[in-house]
Design a protein around this motif. Sequence first.
Motif, short mmCIF file in Angstrom:
data_model
loop_
_atom_site.label_atom_id
_atom_site.label_comp_id
_atom_site.label_asym_id
_atom_site.label_seq_id
_atom_site.Cartn_x
_atom_site.Cartn_y
_atom_site.Cartn_z
N UNK A 171 -3.39 -0.33 -4.98
CA UNK A 171 -2.86 0.94 -4.90
C UNK A 171 -2.49 1.27 -3.28
N UNK A 172 -3.63 0.95 -2.71
CA UNK A 172 -3.63 1.10 -0.83
C UNK A 172 -2.21 0.51 -0.46
N UNK A 173 -1.84 -0.65 -0.96
CA UNK A 173 -0.71 -1.46 -0.44
C UNK A 173 0.65 -0.55 -0.77
N UNK A 174 0.77 -0.20 -1.99
CA UNK A 174 1.88 0.55 -2.34
C UNK A 174 1.72 1.81 -1.59
N UNK A 175 0.70 2.63 -1.35
CA UNK A 175 0.84 3.83 -0.39
C UNK A 175 1.26 3.42 1.06
N UNK A 176 0.84 2.23 1.56
CA UNK A 176 1.28 2.04 2.97
C UNK A 176 2.77 1.86 3.10
N UNK A 177 3.45 1.48 2.02
CA UNK A 177 4.96 1.40 2.07
C UNK A 177 5.27 2.62 2.26
N UNK A 178 5.00 3.77 1.88
CA UNK A 178 5.48 4.82 2.15
C UNK A 178 4.88 6.18 2.99
N UNK A 179 3.56 5.63 3.19
CA UNK A 179 2.62 6.89 3.94
C UNK A 179 1.81 6.05 5.08
N UNK A 180 1.45 7.08 5.99
CA UNK A 180 0.51 6.54 6.83
C UNK A 180 -0.78 6.68 5.98
N UNK A 181 -1.73 5.62 6.23
CA UNK A 181 -2.80 5.88 5.33
C UNK A 181 -3.99 5.89 6.24
N UNK A 182 -4.68 6.96 6.04
CA UNK A 182 -5.95 7.20 7.01
C UNK A 182 -7.04 6.94 6.12
N UNK A 183 -8.03 6.33 6.65
CA UNK A 183 -9.27 5.90 5.83
C UNK A 183 -10.44 5.50 6.46
N UNK A 184 -11.73 5.56 5.98
CA UNK A 184 -12.84 5.18 6.77
C UNK A 184 -13.00 3.90 7.13
N UNK A 185 -12.96 3.50 8.50
CA UNK A 185 -12.99 2.12 8.94
C UNK A 185 -14.29 1.92 9.61
N UNK A 186 -14.86 0.68 9.60
CA UNK A 186 -16.34 0.34 9.98
C UNK A 186 -15.87 0.03 11.55
N UNK A 187 -16.70 0.48 12.70
CA UNK A 187 -16.50 0.01 13.74
C UNK A 187 -17.81 0.24 14.52
N UNK A 188 -18.28 -0.78 15.07
CA UNK A 188 -19.57 -0.70 16.13
C UNK A 188 -20.69 -0.07 15.15
N UNK A 211 -0.57 8.63 -8.26
CA UNK A 211 -1.06 7.61 -8.88
C UNK A 211 -0.13 6.65 -9.90
N UNK A 212 0.69 7.45 -10.46
CA UNK A 212 1.81 7.00 -11.30
C UNK A 212 2.67 5.96 -10.73
#
Lengths: 272, 346
Positions: free
Chosen positions: B14-31, B177-178
């Motif tokens: 799903x995320x890969x699909x979104x990445x094709x057409x959108x900038x995807x912002x999400x929670x990422x682990x850092x330090x 989603x679709x």
Amino acid sequence: MSNAHLLLPRLARILEIKELTPREKLFTLQLEDGKPLGHSPGQFVEVSVFGVGECPISICSSPTRGDYFQLCVRAVGQVTNALHRLKPGSMVGIRGPYGKGFPLEVMRGQDVLIAAGGLGMAPLRSLAQYIKDRRDEFGEVTVLYGAKEPGELLFKDELDEIQSVGECLLTVDKADESWKGHVGVITTLCPQVSVDPTRTIAVTVGPPIMYRFILQEFKKMGIPDDRIYLSLERRMKCGVGKCGHCQINGIYVCREGPVFNYAQIKDFPEAL
Amino acid sequence: MPIMILGKEKVPQFVEGLLRDYQVIGPRKKDGFYLFGPVSKPEEIALEYPIALYPPRKFFLPAKEPVLRFRLGEKPEVEPVVEPPTPKVLFGLHPCDLHSTRLLDAAFLKENPDANYETRRRNAIFVGIDCLAPCDEYAFCKDMGTLDPKGYYDLFLTDLGEAYAVEIGSGRGEELLRKYSAAREATKAEQSKLEEVRKDRDKNFPSRLKFDASKLPEILWSRFNSPYWGELAKRCMGCGSCTLVCSTCYCHDVLDRVELNLTEGERIRVWDSCLLDEFAKVAGGLNFRPSLEQRLRHRFYRKGKYLWDLLGLPGCVGCGRCTRHCLAKINPIEVFNDVYQEYSQA
């Protein structure tokens, strides 16, 4: 979608600059497109000196006077000092007019008592000019005007014009040799004033300390709180109710003021 | 709208699909912390995270952004700066962060809409995710009524164990989603499971506020002159960290910056804080909130009363970020309860 960018000023040209005192200059401006500003007495504009910044200044001329408008500016901060350095012909940015001015609809047909302290005369000059230009719409007019010293009185050459509108009483806190008039803070003029409190609207603009005392005098005169209006100074940074700097408790002064009905704000602890 | 099911193993696709057409912002682990930021691969998203260090507001109101660009001269040239829209999906926002964006929307889109905010917001799609347990001891979202997202999302995921239940909040969400996921309709059993999970969720969140949050404006207003604020201010250092990490703070300043060539420059909008001394000061030096007591009180009233009165939404979403970052550990729940104590005894 919003059509105009909220923070985009219009350009205006400075037509004339007059030094009123060593600290205050009167700027006469016209919008670049020649259109009138469309303001009401008591409203303010955000003035830009590009590269320096933007600050709120109350409009001190009446909309009845034509396509120009005037700002009386005290050199006190970065932007106002930059304005003082400009020459006629220079261009500045103008946003607004913003806020609510004096309640002209309420004042029509009523007597008007104006109390101006120091730079508070600037917005009240707009009102006095307006009343003069539409003299038959208003009743008796009394103007009280106080400054710290004679040299700080603004618009001295216009006092005849104000006298033509109604009685104008002047005072200074501290006299010098040139001064032959009344000496004392503005409230010491009040015993000389007789108004009909049931048909008088009192309007006052001055420093915060003055409000505390002049409001007591209005009360002694029997003027009800809801017939008193005052303009409150705050840091109106954006002018459009977003930036938060001008808030008095929950009120945005830039939207709901700067002119307030006293009865409506007296219970706000941060107001006075 | 039917409830959909998305197997956990299908989320990366799903995320890969979104990445094709959108900038995807999400929670990422850092330090050891979680931060919202753009992701380039699905596995960068840490969907099961406690809370992000900073709220998502910076994606709509950057800490510093140009609003005008000007060229100085006899006739200054001035033009607005509205960045071209970047379609974004904010993936994995918790309900508190959805609610805070709802408040920012009310402030920036209703009266006098702000073009820069509007452009960013209209191009952002929210995929929320349910919190099934409090992120830590500082959260009090349930008390503020912000644990339930109340439909303020495009899509909303709830962890059912093997899969996520996906609720659809908008046409944009449905399309997303679709188009990009292999979600299918939930069975009756899965729908019942979602209800059960929700019930358990509510049990996991203790009620910490001693009164109904809707009474907060009234309670605060009655105690404006209480000595409590002076006592609280003795602990506060006036650093403004709380406003920096607050998800609903949007006060700002506007400043001019000139390039070294002295002919060009820009007007920038920068975050500001009502806790800082300069905030209510006017030219000439008069400060309308000279004491820290006044400024700290103002902050609490803005969260608990003023914004509520102005926008009809709680000004505090109970995310707890202010306490987490406060050196003195000043905690809104304790403050609100203390004031309530005074109110009920008065």
